[in-house]
Design an enzyme around this catalytic site. Structure first.
Site, PDB file in Angstrom:
ATOM      1  N   GLU A 280      -5.376  -3.364   8.757  1.00 49.63           N
ATOM      2  CA  GLU A 280      -6.068  -3.924   7.521  1.00 49.63           C
ATOM      3  C   GLU A 280      -4.771  -4.126   6.674  1.00 49.63           C
ATOM      4  O   GLU A 280      -4.132  -3.020   6.335  1.00 49.63           O
ATOM      5  CB  GLU A 280      -7.021  -2.791   7.021  1.00 49.63           C
ATOM      6  CG  GLU A 280      -8.147  -2.248   7.541  1.00 49.63           C
ATOM      7  CD  GLU A 280      -9.304  -3.490   7.517  1.00 49.63           C
ATOM      8  OE1 GLU A 280      -9.344  -4.214   6.494  1.00 49.63           O
ATOM      9  OE2 GLU A 280     -10.413  -3.152   8.333  1.00 49.63           O
ATOM     10  N   LEU A 281      -4.622  -5.188   6.527  1.00 52.67           N
ATOM     11  CA  LEU A 281      -3.242  -5.616   5.926  1.00 52.67           C
ATOM     12  C   LEU A 281      -3.165  -6.180   4.544  1.00 52.67           C
ATOM     13  O   LEU A 281      -4.350  -5.906   3.777  1.00 52.67           O
ATOM     14  CB  LEU A 281      -2.597  -6.439   6.925  1.00 52.67           C
ATOM     15  CG  LEU A 281      -2.322  -5.920   8.336  1.00 52.67           C
ATOM     16  CD1 LEU A 281      -1.584  -7.020   9.289  1.00 52.67           C
ATOM     17  CD2 LEU A 281      -1.758  -4.570   8.477  1.00 52.67           C
TER      18      LEU A 281
ATOM     19  N   ASN B 219      -1.352   3.837  -1.349  1.00 54.43           N
ATOM     20  CA  ASN B 219      -2.087   3.411  -2.501  1.00 54.43           C
ATOM     21  C   ASN B 219      -3.700   4.004  -2.953  1.00 54.43           C
ATOM     22  O   ASN B 219      -4.149   4.261  -3.974  1.00 54.43           O
ATOM     23  CB  ASN B 219      -2.129   1.631  -2.666  1.00 54.43           C
ATOM     24  CG  ASN B 219      -3.091   1.290  -1.838  1.00 54.43           C
ATOM     25  OD1 ASN B 219      -3.069   1.690  -0.659  1.00 54.43           O
ATOM     26  ND2 ASN B 219      -3.859   0.054  -1.854  1.00 54.43           N
TER      27      ASN B 219
ATOM     28  N   GLY C 248      -1.915  -1.096   5.836  1.00 57.27           N
ATOM     29  CA  GLY C 248      -0.627  -0.920   5.320  1.00 57.27           C
ATOM     30  C   GLY C 248      -0.304  -2.244   5.415  1.00 57.27           C
ATOM     31  O   GLY C 248      -0.775  -3.398   5.268  1.00 57.27           O
ATOM     32  N   SER C 249       1.119  -2.587   5.234  1.00 51.05           N
ATOM     33  CA  SER C 249       1.687  -3.975   5.343  1.00 51.05           C
ATOM     34  C   SER C 249       1.609  -4.648   6.514  1.00 51.05           C
ATOM     35  O   SER C 249       1.870  -4.097   7.526  1.00 51.05           O
ATOM     36  CB  SER C 249       3.389  -3.731   4.779  1.00 51.05           C
ATOM     37  OG  SER C 249       3.844  -3.058   5.617  1.00 51.05           O
TER      38      SER C 249
ATOM     39  N   CYS D  66      -4.817  -3.698  -2.362  1.00 54.73           N
ATOM     40  CA  CYS D  66      -5.089  -4.836  -1.155  1.00 54.73           C
ATOM     41  C   CYS D  66      -5.743  -5.998  -1.717  1.00 54.73           C
ATOM     42  O   CYS D  66      -5.634  -7.202  -1.498  1.00 54.73           O
ATOM     43  CB  CYS D  66      -5.436  -4.472  -0.090  1.00 54.73           C
ATOM     44  SG  CYS D  66      -6.772  -3.626   0.116  1.00 54.73           S
TER      45      CYS D  66
ATOM     46  N   GLU E 299       2.584 -11.364  -1.376  1.00 54.26           N
ATOM     47  CA  GLU E 299       1.798 -10.536  -2.021  1.00 54.26           C
ATOM     48  C   GLU E 299       2.616  -9.456  -3.035  1.00 54.26           C
ATOM     49  O   GLU E 299       3.644  -8.891  -2.847  1.00 54.26           O
ATOM     50  CB  GLU E 299       1.254  -9.454  -0.984  1.00 54.26           C
ATOM     51  CG  GLU E 299       0.474  -8.402  -1.567  1.00 54.26           C
ATOM     52  CD  GLU E 299      -0.256  -7.190  -0.437  1.00 54.26           C
ATOM     53  OE1 GLU E 299       0.887  -6.848   0.292  1.00 54.26           O
ATOM     54  OE2 GLU E 299      -1.149  -6.610  -0.388  1.00 54.26           O
TER      55      GLU E 299
END
Ligand code: NAD
Length: 475
Positions: free
Chosen positions: A250-251, A154, A230-231, A284, A378
């Site tokens: 970093e989710l 993204n 990411g996820s 995010c 999410e």
């Protein structure tokens, strides 16, 4: 730059190496092939790891790291329009927003360059221990070594800079695996590093299948750390595979923003509209759950609907466009089904809710239950739910009813509510009088709960990417 038909290689040991197999990368609005990228093999991964490890045997002084990072930052600025067009094509990000991402990436690299000159340890007063009067101690921060960096689709330029910038500034070698759908900016950036004279092996860029490359990287003991954005699903998997190695994650998030009774409603509505639909909601910290005090619910909703109705949806290369396509049509189909499911269970579509291929119109929902997917999961799309609340304690509890905790926003003029929220809301960052979606690149950024562990922002990422080594002198 016309990338059509261009076949892009892997960046290993400071050189471009083509693979036998290639995969197309598409323009996310037109669906045209804009480039083909190499599919990395296990041998390519081994080669990248060996070159990254070897690079650690050659000095790369802090001032030299500063010079290279500063030069790349300047070159990125000089080529900003080319990068912005690339982002508009490979992500489908509106061109104005794409320019914003390039501008931020320039700063992320500049801040990383500056931080390369400020890495230091500290004195430790061990002489105060009863049996150590003749000793002194200090710490040094030493590089972790070889770091695997895996990034999402993204924000494929600035989030790459958030890993490569601090990684190199701290004296490490970085092996970068950008997202399959958006690898082009990362490859173009690697060329800027090559031209800036980055020593061979300090940066390697591998394109191809995420799970395979991830496995091959983590199989090697030479890889000392993995930094992943990411996820949550992939984040958990990587943590398991990393074992005792350092991991920064970093989710995701289902970000909340509170609009209290005393908030400036015009400001809040404009900012919420902007930060819910940036990059088609694929951010995010995109605002997903808006909790509005019951006394201002109706006027706030009217303002939010009117700010949202005016948003221009369409071709990201068109200067007027504010909301472009989602990364793939299947993602827009997923969003459509979540919205339809919510409506079936009683939610009301105040605006939006329409899909055209990969385009999904900015959508505001009310009458939402917190158990609905649009609220509890999410969304990662242009859908925002607006819910009423009556007391401060109630809304804090609602915000915390989430398995995520990246950032939250709070619009209020009450200092005591702001401080209570700062104490009680379980997030990595609370943004007062702006939305959850506020971020500048020097701030510490990272979540709690399933939003991850570790912080980004060059200064904080450098702490993650270095080890503290103690030196004791027996005098
Ligand atoms: P994703 O997890 O599907 O993919 C991210 C990266 O992981 C890609 O490069 C992919 O190729 C790679 N990957 C996939 N499977 C892998 C595996 N088994 N082993 C190793 N690598 C693997 O995420 P995405 O769809 O690209 O991005 C969306 C997610 O990213 C959202 O959840 C979003 O919230 C999150 N995100 C978080 C932040 C943050 O700073 N917290 C920022 C941006 C995006």
């Amino acid at each position: 730059m016309d990338l059509k038909q261009e076949e892009l290689a892997l960046f290993i040991e400071g050189e471009w190496t083509k693979s036998m197999e290639m995969e197309p990368v598409f323009d996310k609005y037109t669906g045209e092939t804009i480039a083909c990228v190499s599919t990395c093999t296990k041998d390519d991964v081994r080669h990248a790891i060996a070159s990254a490890k070897e690079a650690q045997n050659h000095a790369f002084a802090p001032y030299d790291r500063y010079r290279v990072l500063k030069e790349v930052s300047e070159q990125l600025k000089a080529n900003q329009e080319e990068f912005a067009l690339l982002l508009a094509a490979e992500v489908g990000k509106p061109i104005a927003e794409a320019r914003g991402e390039v501008g931020r990436a320039v700063l992320t690299l500049e801040i990383s360059a500056e931080e390369a000159k400020r890495i230091h340890g500290m004195g430790v007063p061990i002489e105060a221990a009863p049996d150590s009067p003749n000793r002194q101690a200090f710490t040094r921060r030493v590089p972790v070594g070889v770091i695997a960096a895996i990034t999402p689709f993204n924000v494929p330029l600035n989030l790459v800079c958030h890993k490569v910038g601090p990684g190199l500034a701290a004296g490490n070698s970085v092996i970068l695996k950008p997202a399959e759908t958006t690898p082009l900016c990362a490859l173009r950036l690697a060329e800027l590093f090559r031209q800036a004279g980055l020593p061979k092996g300090r940066l390697n860029v591998l394109t191809g299948d995420g799970p395979s490359i991830g496995d091959w990287l983590l199989e090697s003991e030479a890889v000392k750390m993995v930094t992943f954005t990411g996820s949550p699903k992939v984040g958990k998997l990587l943590r398991e595979k990393a074992g005792l190695r350092k991991v920064a994650l970093e989710l995701g998030n289902n970000s909340a923003t509170i609009v209290h009774a005393d908030a400036h409603l015009d400001v809040a509505a404009n900012l919420v509209a902007q930060k819910s639909f940036n990059n088609a909601g694929q951010v995010c910290i995109s605002v997903q759950r808006v909790f509005v005090h019951e006394t201002v619910f109706t006027p706030f909703l009217e303002k939010l609907v009117s700010s949202t109705e005016g948003l221009v949806v369409g071709d990201p290369k068109n200067e007027a466009t504010q909301v472009g396509p989602m990364i793939a049509e299947k993602e827009a189909v997923r969003i459509e089904s979540w919205v339809n499911e919510a409506v079936k269970e009683g939610a009301k579509v105040e605006v939006g809710g329409k899909r055209d291929g990969a385009l999904f119109t900015p959508t505001i929902l009310t009458n939402v239950k917190e158990t609905m997917k649009v609220c509890s999961e999410e969304v990662f799309g242009p859908v925002v739910s607006v819910l009423p609340y009556s007391t401060e304690d109630e809304v804090i509890e609602k915000v915390n009813q989430s398995r995520y905790g990246l950032q939250a926003g709070l619009f209020t003029n009450s200092l005591s509510f702001a401080m209570k929220a700062a104490e009680q809301i379980e997030v990595g960052g609370l943004i007062v009088n702006d939305t959850s979606g506020y971020r500048v690149d020097q701030m510490p950024y990272g979540g709690v709960k399933q939003s991850g562990t570790g912080k980004e922002g060059p200064r904080y990422a450098i702490e993650e990417m270095t080890e503290e080594r103690l030196v004791v002198l027996n005098l």
